[in-house]
Design a protein around this motif. Structure first.
Motif, PDB file in Angstrom:
ATOM      1  N   GLU A  91       0.852  -1.199   0.000  1.00 44.30           N
ATOM      2  CA  GLU A  91       0.000   0.000   0.000  1.00 44.30           C
ATOM      3  C   GLU A  91       0.880   1.238   0.000  1.00 44.30           C
ATOM      4  N   CYS A  92       0.530   2.209  -0.833  1.00 41.08           N
ATOM      5  CA  CYS A  92       1.357   3.412  -0.991  1.00 41.08           C
ATOM      6  C   CYS A  92       0.605   4.657  -0.537  1.00 41.08           C
ATOM      7  N   LYS A  93       1.307   5.494   0.233  1.00 43.50           N
ATOM      8  CA  LYS A  93       0.798   6.803   0.611  1.00 43.50           C
ATOM      9  C   LYS A  93       1.825   7.841   0.182  1.00 43.50           C
ATOM     10  N   TYR A  94       1.350   9.009  -0.292  1.00 46.36           N
ATOM     11  CA  TYR A  94       2.238   9.969  -0.933  1.00 46.36           C
ATOM     12  C   TYR A  94       2.367  11.255  -0.132  1.00 46.36           C
ATOM     13  N   GLU A  95       3.613  11.707   0.010  1.00 43.04           N
ATOM     14  CA  GLU A  95       3.917  12.994   0.640  1.00 43.04           C
ATOM     15  C   GLU A  95       4.959  13.697  -0.211  1.00 43.04           C
ATOM     16  N   GLU A  96       4.498  14.495  -1.172  1.00 44.33           N
ATOM     17  CA  GLU A  96       5.380  15.172  -2.122  1.00 44.33           C
ATOM     18  C   GLU A  96       6.272  14.148  -2.817  1.00 44.33           C
ATOM     19  N   ASN A  97       7.612  14.231  -2.638  1.00 46.95           N
ATOM     20  CA  ASN A  97       8.507  13.317  -3.345  1.00 46.95           C
ATOM     21  C   ASN A  97       8.723  11.996  -2.611  1.00 46.95           C
ATOM     22  N   THR A  98       8.044  11.822  -1.474  1.00 46.73           N
ATOM     23  CA  THR A  98       8.221  10.627  -0.656  1.00 46.73           C
ATOM     24  C   THR A  98       7.006   9.706  -0.773  1.00 46.73           C
ATOM     25  N   VAL A  99       7.294   8.406  -0.851  1.00 46.09           N
ATOM     26  CA  VAL A  99       6.228   7.400  -0.860  1.00 46.09           C
ATOM     27  C   VAL A  99       6.383   6.540   0.387  1.00 46.09           C
ATOM     28  N   LEU A 100       5.332   6.482   1.207  1.00 45.02           N
ATOM     29  CA  LEU A 100       5.320   5.651   2.405  1.00 45.02           C
ATOM     30  C   LEU A 100       4.699   4.312   2.044  1.00 45.02           C
ATOM     31  N   LEU A 101       5.396   3.234   2.361  1.00 46.50           N
ATOM     32  CA  LEU A 101       4.975   1.893   1.982  1.00 46.50           C
ATOM     33  C   LEU A 101       4.532   1.105   3.206  1.00 46.50           C
ATOM     34  N   GLU A 102       3.441   0.394   3.088  1.00 46.21           N
ATOM     35  CA  GLU A 102       2.973  -0.487   4.157  1.00 46.21           C
ATOM     36  C   GLU A 102       2.806  -1.899   3.598  1.00 46.21           C
ATOM     37  N   PHE A 103       3.404  -2.890   4.322  1.00 42.70           N
ATOM     38  CA  PHE A 103       3.361  -4.278   3.876  1.00 42.70           C
ATOM     39  C   PHE A 103       2.210  -5.011   4.565  1.00 42.70           C
ATOM     40  N   LYS A 104       1.653  -5.987   3.860  1.00 40.83           N
ATOM     41  CA  LYS A 104       0.613  -6.816   4.454  1.00 40.83           C
ATOM     42  C   LYS A 104       1.195  -7.778   5.483  1.00 40.83           C
ATOM     43  N   ASN A 105       2.443  -8.197   5.257  1.00 40.38           N
ATOM     44  CA  ASN A 105       3.113  -9.140   6.156  1.00 40.38           C
ATOM     45  C   ASN A 105       4.328  -8.479   6.799  1.00 40.38           C
ATOM     46  N   GLU A 106       4.591  -8.819   8.054  1.00 46.13           N
ATOM     47  CA  GLU A 106       5.759  -8.273   8.744  1.00 46.13           C
ATOM     48  C   GLU A 106       7.037  -8.925   8.221  1.00 46.13           C
ATOM     49  N   THR A 107       8.101  -8.144   8.195  1.00 46.14           N
ATOM     50  CA  THR A 107       9.406  -8.672   7.830  1.00 46.14           C
ATOM     51  C   THR A 107      10.128  -9.143   9.088  1.00 46.14           C
ATOM     52  N   ALA A 108      11.078 -10.064   8.917  1.00 43.72           N
ATOM     53  CA  ALA A 108      11.855 -10.596  10.041  1.00 43.72           C
ATOM     54  C   ALA A 108      13.230  -9.937  10.077  1.00 43.72           C
ATOM     55  N   ILE A 109      13.757  -9.728  11.267  1.00 43.61           N
ATOM     56  CA  ILE A 109      15.042  -9.049  11.447  1.00 43.61           C
ATOM     57  C   ILE A 109      16.146  -9.743  10.648  1.00 43.61           C
ATOM     58  N   GLY A 110      16.848  -8.960   9.841  1.00 42.32           N
ATOM     59  CA  GLY A 110      18.033  -9.451   9.143  1.00 42.32           C
ATOM     60  C   GLY A 110      17.786 -10.282   7.901  1.00 42.32           C
ATOM     61  N   ILE A 111      16.522 -10.618   7.593  1.00 41.37           N
ATOM     62  CA  ILE A 111      16.236 -11.409   6.401  1.00 41.37           C
ATOM     63  C   ILE A 111      16.243 -10.505   5.173  1.00 41.37           C
ATOM     64  N   ASP A 112      16.730 -11.037   4.057  1.00 41.31           N
ATOM     65  CA  ASP A 112      16.837 -10.250   2.821  1.00 41.31           C
ATOM     66  C   ASP A 112      15.512 -10.218   2.060  1.00 41.31           C
ATOM     67  N   TYR A 113      15.054  -8.996   1.766  1.00 41.08           N
ATOM     68  CA  TYR A 113      13.827  -8.776   1.009  1.00 41.08           C
ATOM     69  C   TYR A 113      14.124  -7.849  -0.161  1.00 41.08           C
ATOM     70  N   LYS A 114      13.096  -7.665  -0.998  1.00 43.89           N
ATOM     71  CA  LYS A 114      13.189  -6.658  -2.058  1.00 43.89           C
ATOM     72  C   LYS A 114      11.787  -6.139  -2.365  1.00 43.89           C
ATOM     73  N   ILE A 115      11.722  -4.869  -2.762  1.00 51.62           N
ATOM     74  CA  ILE A 115      10.469  -4.258  -3.206  1.00 51.62           C
ATOM     75  C   ILE A 115      10.611  -3.960  -4.692  1.00 51.62           C
ATOM     76  N   GLU A 116       9.623  -4.403  -5.463  1.00 56.47           N
ATOM     77  CA  GLU A 116       9.662  -4.186  -6.910  1.00 56.47           C
ATOM     78  C   GLU A 116       8.399  -3.464  -7.359  1.00 56.47           C
ATOM     79  N   GLY A 117       8.536  -2.638  -8.369  1.00 57.03           N
ATOM     80  CA  GLY A 117       7.381  -1.914  -8.899  1.00 57.03           C
ATOM     81  C   GLY A 117       7.777  -0.968 -10.006  1.00 57.03           C
ATOM     82  N   MET A 118       6.844  -0.074 -10.361  1.00 60.13           N
ATOM     83  CA  MET A 118       7.097   0.942 -11.377  1.00 60.13           C
ATOM     84  C   MET A 118       6.675   2.305 -10.837  1.00 60.13           C
ATOM     85  N   ALA A 119       7.477   3.313 -11.127  1.00 62.56           N
ATOM     86  CA  ALA A 119       7.182   4.687 -10.704  1.00 62.56           C
ATOM     87  C   ALA A 119       6.949   5.547 -11.941  1.00 62.56           C
ATOM     88  N   PHE A 120       5.837   6.289 -11.941  1.00 62.85           N
ATOM     89  CA  PHE A 120       5.479   7.163 -13.063  1.00 62.85           C
ATOM     90  C   PHE A 120       5.413   8.609 -12.574  1.00 62.85           C
TER      91      PHE A 120
END
Length: 374
Positions: A91-120
């Motif tokens: 889920e994305c929320k916008y504040e000028e040039n900043t995008v705040l992201l909220e995940f449906k699932n919690e991440t675990a400490i130290g585990i490797d993740y990635k966020i992928e998408g497109m910005a227009f």
């Protein structure tokens, strides 16, 4: 028709054809060129692609991305870094040039993740992105640098002719228990090339952690005895300078991690906050090289090194050399640092807090006996 008449007739036909061709060419070309210029439509506007200027995880289920301009994200998803299947839309929320992201699932400490998408952006320019990150550390340990050896050397045992290798190291002391994930040791001279990213390990108050800054592969050693003590077995690492009562961690780097004159920084890799530093230089160093000078400015602004990270305020490291790796740069105000942290006061660090100790003590209480050149 004789031959002379044939040649004359042929010449007349060629002359007439050439004339017609010239007339057509002359009449068409100017009009054609003029028409092309008049109908040419030059596009105007900004066709540059928006860029990511900063990313950081802000909690176990949120992050923020700063862009070079206002954008709208589409098809933004969270993944484990080595998985193809998505962990869900973001889920994305916008504040000028900043995008705040909220995940449906919690991440675990130290585990490797990635966020992928497109910005227009508003002009329709697009950026396809994939941003790697580690799961947010909600309980970071508070650590400081207490000892450092900036030289690599060997010595030969006379009786057995065995050659011992001593690598560069950085010793940390834990002021508050927590997890080491997200911390990194980085050299101002070498930057990302030799930095050491600490693994997700729980540590306790009063623990020592020794970061051996290179894996030694010389003379066929191939990392022999150089094991990361990620669990509770503190006797797993057996190579030179390992400690049976403290945690030993080994960098995968096989090259020289520090310059002869350098600034070694402890920082939060997620936020780039400078947490501690050691500034050292040879006596013949009169000014920092460009890469180091940039770091010096950042360290000075952070306030972690008293009076600023200039060459004049550096600890002299002349007496720590490849032939004298039994010595180290040793911090002498650990008791004061512990008391300051306990009382919520700033921790003092700077040139006057360090000596060249006669004996290196990675993983143990620091020596307070300075090396004195005879």
């Amino acid at each position: 028709m004789n031959s002379n008449q044939f040649v004359k007739k042929l010449s007349q036909m060629i002359f007439v054809s050439a004339g017609l061709l010239f007339a057509v060419t002359f009449s068409v070309c100017p009009m054609s060129c003029r028409s092309s210029v008049e109908n040419l439509e030059l596009l105007s506007g900004d066709f540059s692609v928006p860029k990511i200027t900063k990313f950081c995880a802000t909690s176990s289920n949120s992050a923020r991305i700063d862009f070079s301009r206002e954008v709208e994200l589409k098809n933004t998803e969270l993944f484990l870094s080595d998985e193809i299947s998505s962990m869900g839309n973001v889920e994305c929320k916008y504040e000028e040039n900043t995008v705040l992201l909220e995940f449906k699932n919690e991440t675990a400490i130290g585990i490797d993740y990635k966020i992928e998408g497109m910005a227009f952006d508003s002009a329709g320019n697009s950026l396809t992105f994939s941003v790697p990150f580690k799961g947010f550390n909600s309980n970071p340990a508070k650590v400081i640098i207490t000892e450092l050896r900036n030289a690599y050397g060997t010595r030969t045992i006379k009786e057995t002719k065995e050659r011992l290798h001593r690598s560069e190291f950085v010793e940390l002391y834990v002021l508050k228990e927590g997890n080491l994930s997200g911390l990194e040791i980085i050299s101002a001279a070498n930057g990302d090339k030799t930095k050491f990213i600490l693994p997700a390990i729980e540590v306790k108050k009063g623990d020592y952690v020794t970061l051996h800054m290179r894996t030694i592969v010389a003379e066929g050693l191939d990392g022999e005895g150089m094991f990361n003590e990620l669990e509770n077995n503190l006797k797993l690492s057996t190579h030179e300078d390992s400690c049976d009562t403290a945690r030993d961690l080994w960098s995968e780097c096989t090259k020289k991690p520090f310059a002869a004159s350098d600034i070694v920084v402890l920082r939060n890799s997620n936020t780039s906050e400078i947490l501690d530093a050691v500034v050292f230089a040879k006596s013949d160093c009169t000014e920092w090289k460009k890469g180091i000078s940039d770091f010096a400015s950042i360290v000075s602004e952070s306030g972690v090194w008293q009076d600023g990270a200039s060459v004049e305020n550096a600890v002299c490291c002349d007496n720590v050399t490849p032939t004298a790796t039994t010595r180290s740069l040793s911090r002498q105000n650990l008791k004061e640092a512990i008391a300051a942290y306990k009382n919520g006061q700033p921790i003092v660090n700077g040139k006057d807090c360090w000596i060249v100790a006669k004996t290196a003590t990675p993983g143990y209480k620091n020596s307070d006996i300075p090396y004195v050149k005879k």
